[in-house]
Design a protein around this motif. Structure first.
Motif, PDB file in Angstrom:
ATOM      1  N   PHE A  94      -0.531   0.359  -0.600  1.00  0.00           N
ATOM      2  CA  PHE A  94       0.284   0.160  -1.323  1.00  0.00           C
ATOM      3  C   PHE A  94       0.455   1.392  -2.498  1.00  0.00           C
ATOM      4  CE2 PHE A  94       0.958  -0.822  -5.726  1.00  0.00           C
ATOM      5  CZ  PHE A  94       2.282  -1.364  -6.119  1.00  0.00           C
ATOM      6  N   VAL A  95      -0.643   1.740  -2.854  1.00  0.00           N
ATOM      7  CA  VAL A  95      -0.557   3.171  -3.530  1.00  0.00           C
ATOM      8  C   VAL A  95      -0.113   4.224  -2.706  1.00  0.00           C
ATOM      9  CG1 VAL A  95      -2.019   4.861  -4.716  1.00  0.00           C
ATOM     10  CG2 VAL A  95      -2.358   2.254  -4.844  1.00  0.00           C
ATOM     11  N   GLY A  96      -0.428   4.278  -1.487  1.00  0.00           N
ATOM     12  CA  GLY A  96      -0.028   5.467  -0.803  1.00  0.00           C
ATOM     13  C   GLY A  96       1.421   5.385  -0.408  1.00  0.00           C
ATOM     14  N   ALA A  97       2.167   4.176  -0.187  1.00  0.00           N
ATOM     15  CA  ALA A  97       3.579   4.223   0.019  1.00  0.00           C
ATOM     16  C   ALA A  97       4.410   4.090  -1.326  1.00  0.00           C
ATOM     17  CB  ALA A  97       3.699   3.040   0.809  1.00  0.00           C
ATOM     18  N   LEU A  98       3.886   3.645  -2.297  1.00  0.00           N
ATOM     19  CA  LEU A  98       4.661   3.454  -3.417  1.00  0.00           C
ATOM     20  C   LEU A  98       5.447   4.620  -4.052  1.00  0.00           C
ATOM     21  CD1 LEU A  98       5.673   1.866  -5.967  1.00  0.00           C
ATOM     22  CD2 LEU A  98       3.385   2.557  -7.028  1.00  0.00           C
ATOM     23  N   PHE A  99       4.541   5.773  -3.912  1.00  0.00           N
ATOM     24  CA  PHE A  99       5.185   7.055  -4.889  1.00  0.00           C
ATOM     25  C   PHE A  99       6.514   7.662  -4.005  1.00  0.00           C
ATOM     26  CE2 PHE A  99       1.034   6.490  -6.999  1.00  0.00           C
ATOM     27  CZ  PHE A  99       1.718   6.255  -8.430  1.00  0.00           C
TER      28      PHE A  99
END
Length: 282
Positions: free
Chosen positions: A154-159
């Motif tokens: 989630f963190v990797g795809a969010l930004f």
């Protein structure tokens, strides 16, 4: 109204027929296959003759002739379905959550200064933190290792999704917004019929990049906290000194990441009939 007001890639009004999408000519496909075979040939020669340039050596790198049997063995392994199911599930959950949050926050930040001043500073501080740095904290935050690995994806795809959405909203031609308002478009309709279609190409690009980043981050998480998954298989192969399996895992990761990113992009283009990529390169 979305068809008539949504901007094209250059920001101008689209034509009635839209942009024609053409397939890749057969000659280009042949050239691509030849270039791929050439890379495999160079890899085989370098590994077979243990080429060394001083700062890098191929002495311990398996050749394609060693990787092919290992890949065939993995295809017949009973553990492969579990590895694939675990990795794909973690990526899909994390990516879908990142798509919802990234697009929602991106539309709000790109459109309203109040959201930009409230949300963007904290997000910009978190953005440069690599996903691997989140692993210890995610293990402390979530009692389940599965949820912690989904959080990493989630963190990797969010930004990528968030920033591309913001840039897409900011890039919408103000004349389109003014025209819609002059026609009596309400705020919710303005978002759904003008802002969202205008920002859609940038959003699709962010989703495609985010999918690839999600795979990258998942593999890192699986190497540390996973028991099943392609990343775990790759790291386990290294600890067991099965060097050919390391390359098999890497190639499988690359194929899954590329295929899912292309799928996201194709689906996005299919949902944007008013937008077509033009062939401008030679």
């Amino acid at each position: 109204m979305a068809t008539s007001l949504a901007p094209t890639e250059s920001g101008s009004m689209p034509s009635a027929s839209g942009r024609a999408s053409s397939g890749i000519p057969a000659g280009r496909w042949i050239w691509r296959c030849v270039s791929l075979l050439a890379c495999l040939g160079l890899w085989q020669i370098a590994a077979q003759y243990k080429a060394s340039l001083g700062f890098v050596t191929m002495a311990n790198v398996p050749a394609p002739t060693d990787v092919a049997p290992a890949f065939w063995h993995l295809l017949h392994s009973p553990k492969l379905p579990m590895h694939l199911f675990s990795s794909i599930t973690r990526v899909l959950v994390g990516f879908c959550a990142a798509a919802v949050v990234g697009i929602g926050f991106g539309l709000a930040i790109g459109r309203y200064r109040a959201f930009e001043d409230t949300l963007l500073p904290s997000l910009e501080v978190l953005r440069p933190i690599p996903a691997v740095a989140w692993i210890p904290l995610s293990i402390l935050m979530f009692p389940s290792s599965e949820v912690s690995m989904m959080f990493i994806t989630f963190v990797g795809a969010l930004f990528p999704v968030l920033l591309n959405t913001i840039h897409g909203v900011e890039g919408v031609d103000p004349r389109l917004v003014a025209t819609a308002r002059s026609l009596g478009t309400r705020r919710l309709s303005l978002f759904s019929e003008v802002i969202l279609p205008g920002a859609a190409p940038a959003i699709v690009t962010g989703l495609s990049i985010g999918m690839g980043t999600a795979w990258f981050c998942l593999i890192t998480a699986e190497m540390i906290a996973g028991q099943y998954g392609i990343g775990y298989f790759t790291w386990e192969s290294y600890t067991l000194q099965n060097y050919a399996d390391i390359v098999v895992g890497m190639l499988l990761i690359g194929a899954l990441g590329m295929g899912s990113s292309v799928l996201v992009k194709r689906l996005g283009l299919a949902l944007m009939p008013w937008y077509r990529l033009s062939e401008v390169r030679r």
